[in-house]
Scaffold this motif. Structure first.
Motif, short mmCIF file in Angstrom:
data_model
loop_
_atom_site.label_atom_id
_atom_site.label_comp_id
_atom_site.label_asym_id
_atom_site.label_seq_id
_atom_site.Cartn_x
_atom_site.Cartn_y
_atom_site.Cartn_z
N LEU A 93 0.83 -1.14 0.19
CA LEU A 93 0.08 0.01 -0.30
C LEU A 93 0.42 0.97 -0.24
O LEU A 93 0.70 2.32 -0.93
CB LEU A 93 -1.22 0.10 1.06
CG LEU A 93 -2.17 1.31 1.78
CD1 LEU A 93 -2.93 1.66 0.21
CD2 LEU A 93 -2.33 1.01 2.31
N SER A 94 1.96 1.14 0.77
CA SER A 94 2.66 2.23 0.62
C SER A 94 3.53 3.02 -1.05
O SER A 94 3.61 3.76 -1.24
CB SER A 94 3.66 1.85 1.90
OG SER A 94 3.60 1.66 3.23
N ILE A 125 5.73 -3.78 -9.33
CA ILE A 125 6.27 -5.49 -9.29
C ILE A 125 5.03 -5.27 -7.41
O ILE A 125 4.70 -6.98 -7.37
CB ILE A 125 7.67 -5.43 -9.02
CG1 ILE A 125 8.44 -5.22 -9.89
CG2 ILE A 125 8.42 -6.62 -8.87
CD1 ILE A 125 10.05 -5.16 -10.46
N ALA A 126 5.42 -4.65 -6.60
CA ALA A 126 5.14 -5.05 -5.46
C ALA A 126 3.26 -5.61 -5.37
O ALA A 126 3.09 -6.13 -5.20
CB ALA A 126 5.29 -3.57 -4.69
N ILE A 127 2.78 -4.41 -6.85
CA ILE A 127 1.49 -4.57 -6.88
C ILE A 127 1.36 -6.59 -7.35
O ILE A 127 0.52 -6.80 -6.67
CB ILE A 127 1.21 -3.80 -7.57
CG1 ILE A 127 0.55 -1.81 -6.29
CG2 ILE A 127 -1.14 -4.16 -8.11
CD1 ILE A 127 0.55 -1.34 -7.38
N GLY A 176 -7.65 10.03 2.85
CA GLY A 176 -9.28 8.69 1.69
C GLY A 176 -7.83 8.82 0.36
O GLY A 176 -8.93 7.80 0.38
N GLY A 177 -6.98 9.19 -0.39
CA GLY A 177 -6.86 8.40 -0.85
C GLY A 177 -6.06 6.79 -0.85
O GLY A 177 -6.41 6.07 -1.15
N ALA A 178 -5.40 7.33 0.25
CA ALA A 178 -5.09 5.85 1.04
C ALA A 178 -5.83 5.21 1.50
O ALA A 178 -6.04 3.68 0.91
CB ALA A 178 -3.85 6.60 2.35
N SER A 236 -6.05 1.31 -0.67
CA SER A 236 -5.93 0.06 0.66
C SER A 236 -6.75 -1.05 0.53
O SER A 236 -6.61 -2.07 -0.26
CB SER A 236 -6.16 0.59 2.17
OG SER A 236 -5.86 -0.78 2.95
N TYR A 237 -8.74 -0.26 0.12
CA TYR A 237 -9.95 -0.87 -0.04
C TYR A 237 -9.78 -1.85 -1.61
O TYR A 237 -10.24 -2.76 -2.00
CB TYR A 237 -10.75 0.10 -0.04
CG TYR A 237 -12.77 -0.44 -0.54
CD1 TYR A 237 -12.48 -1.10 1.07
CD2 TYR A 237 -13.43 -0.56 -1.71
CE1 TYR A 237 -13.73 -2.29 0.81
CE2 TYR A 237 -14.03 -1.28 -1.57
CZ TYR A 237 -14.80 -2.23 -0.44
OH TYR A 237 -15.82 -2.40 -0.33
N LEU A 238 -9.37 -0.78 -2.33
CA LEU A 238 -8.81 -1.63 -3.67
C LEU A 238 -7.64 -2.65 -4.07
O LEU A 238 -8.35 -3.77 -4.68
CB LEU A 238 -8.55 -0.24 -4.80
CG LEU A 238 -8.74 -0.80 -6.19
CD1 LEU A 238 -10.00 -1.04 -6.60
CD2 LEU A 238 -7.72 0.32 -6.98
N LEU A 239 -6.97 -2.51 -3.24
CA LEU A 239 -5.62 -3.63 -3.46
C LEU A 239 -7.02 -5.05 -1.91
O LEU A 239 -6.33 -6.05 -2.53
CB LEU A 239 -4.66 -3.62 -2.08
CG LEU A 239 -3.60 -2.12 -2.84
CD1 LEU A 239 -3.00 -1.46 -2.30
CD2 LEU A 239 -3.65 -3.41 -4.15
N PHE A 240 -7.23 -4.62 -1.61
CA PHE A 240 -8.45 -5.53 -0.55
C PHE A 240 -9.20 -6.24 -1.71
O PHE A 240 -9.68 -7.49 -1.26
CB PHE A 240 -8.93 -5.07 0.65
CG PHE A 240 -9.58 -6.20 1.24
CD1 PHE A 240 -10.11 -6.49 2.47
CD2 PHE A 240 -11.28 -6.06 1.04
CE1 PHE A 240 -10.54 -7.42 3.56
CE2 PHE A 240 -12.13 -6.32 1.91
CZ PHE A 240 -11.89 -7.24 2.35
N ILE A 241 -10.10 -5.31 -2.17
CA ILE A 241 -11.14 -6.30 -3.40
C ILE A 241 -10.60 -7.26 -3.97
O ILE A 241 -10.72 -8.11 -4.55
CB ILE A 241 -11.69 -5.30 -3.66
CG1 ILE A 241 -12.14 -4.21 -3.04
CG2 ILE A 241 -12.32 -5.46 -5.14
CD1 ILE A 241 -13.57 -5.16 -2.37
N ILE A 242 -9.15 -6.04 -4.73
CA ILE A 242 -8.86 -6.93 -5.98
C ILE A 242 -8.21 -8.59 -5.51
O ILE A 242 -7.79 -9.63 -6.30
CB ILE A 242 -7.41 -6.76 -6.90
CG1 ILE A 242 -8.50 -4.80 -7.50
CG2 ILE A 242 -7.00 -7.36 -7.99
CD1 ILE A 242 -8.03 -4.00 -7.88
N LYS A 243 -7.65 -8.44 -4.18
CA LYS A 243 -6.84 -9.24 -4.24
C LYS A 243 -7.63 -10.56 -3.83
O LYS A 243 -7.54 -11.80 -4.12
CB LYS A 243 -5.51 -9.01 -2.57
CG LYS A 243 -5.32 -9.90 -1.58
CD LYS A 243 -4.63 -11.42 -2.71
CE LYS A 243 -2.96 -12.01 -2.50
NZ LYS A 243 -2.22 -12.39 -3.09
N ASN A 244 -8.36 -10.15 -3.19
CA ASN A 244 -9.25 -11.50 -2.22
C ASN A 244 -10.45 -11.97 -3.41
O ASN A 244 -10.50 -13.16 -3.46
CB ASN A 244 -10.81 -11.03 -1.12
CG ASN A 244 -10.14 -10.89 0.18
OD1 ASN A 244 -8.65 -11.14 0.10
ND2 ASN A 244 -10.66 -10.09 1.32
#
Length: 216
Positions: free
Chosen positions: A84-85, A124-126, A191-193, A197-205
């Motif tokens: 996320l960072s 690469i991290a994403i 808000g952007g962070a 974070s939510y977007l990574l959560f959704i796509i990952k799961n």
């Protein structure tokens, strides 16, 4: 069928290890170029801090994946925090820093250290986090993933208020900006962070669910 699945899992694991190694290498190269540029080891920049965090986390991850053969949940959370960072760095550079710096795309995305810090390491991290890690996350992890960003923001704000630090980004120059502008930037960044974070959560799961349903 089981042999085929086993080979697929081994390939999946191998690619994940390679991506982690590449991320460590690029992070170290970015750090070296950054020290050359500034002439010192400077922790005031979120970009540098987040990449150093990522290097540390990736090293831990490699140890557990190669030696222990499985990463614990606490390390997966650290991976989420680091990813996320780096994602925040990438988006802030694209949407804020590039326009502020006169749309100098070449330097901001492909300069000596920025090629690694602003572009390659975040991408690469994403990819590694979403497609080559097998942990799932809870909704509470969305906020936990923002902890590093919160800590940096608090420290930077306090140091700016005390006059010990200026910026280092224009939106953190609290003593030089109107109070309402500072509040606006805080809402935008936090808000952007949270959104990232939510977007990574959704796509990952969702990808994990796809893997579970199709890798049988």
């Amino acid at each position: 069928m089981k042999k085929k699945l086993k080979k697929k899992i081994e390939l999946y694991k191998s690619i994940g290890i390679i991506l982690n190694m590449i991320l460590i290498l690029f992070g170290l190269l970015g750090f070296i170029e950054s020290v050359k540029l500034f002439g010192k080891f400077d922790l005031k920049y979120y970009t540098q801090d987040s990449n150093l965090l990522a290097i540390f986390v990736e090293m831990l991850f490699l140890y557990f994946i190669i030696v222990e053969e499985k990463a614990p949940k606490w390390l997966a959370i650290l991976k989420y925090i680091a990813t996320l960072s780096l994602s925040i760095t990438f988006v802030v550079v694209l949407l804020i820093l590039i326009p502020i710096n006169g749309f100098d795309w070449k330097f901001m995305l492909f300069g000596e250290s920025t090629l690694y810090y602003h572009t390659l390491c975040p991408i690469i991290a994403i990819i590694s986090f979403i497609f080559f890690e097998n942990h799932s996350f809870n909704k509470k992890d969305i906020t936990i993933a923002m902890s590093f960003t919160f800590c940096y923001a608090i420290v930077a704000i306090v140091l700016n208020l005390l006059g010990r630090l200026v910026g280092p980004y224009p939106f953190l120059e609290i003593l030089n900006n109107p109070w309402y502008e500072t509040i606006m930037w805080l809402f935008i960044i936090i808000g952007g962070a949270f959104g990232l974070s939510y977007l990574l959560f959704i796509i990952k799961n969702k990808y994990n669910k796809y893997i579970q349903e199709n890798w049988k």
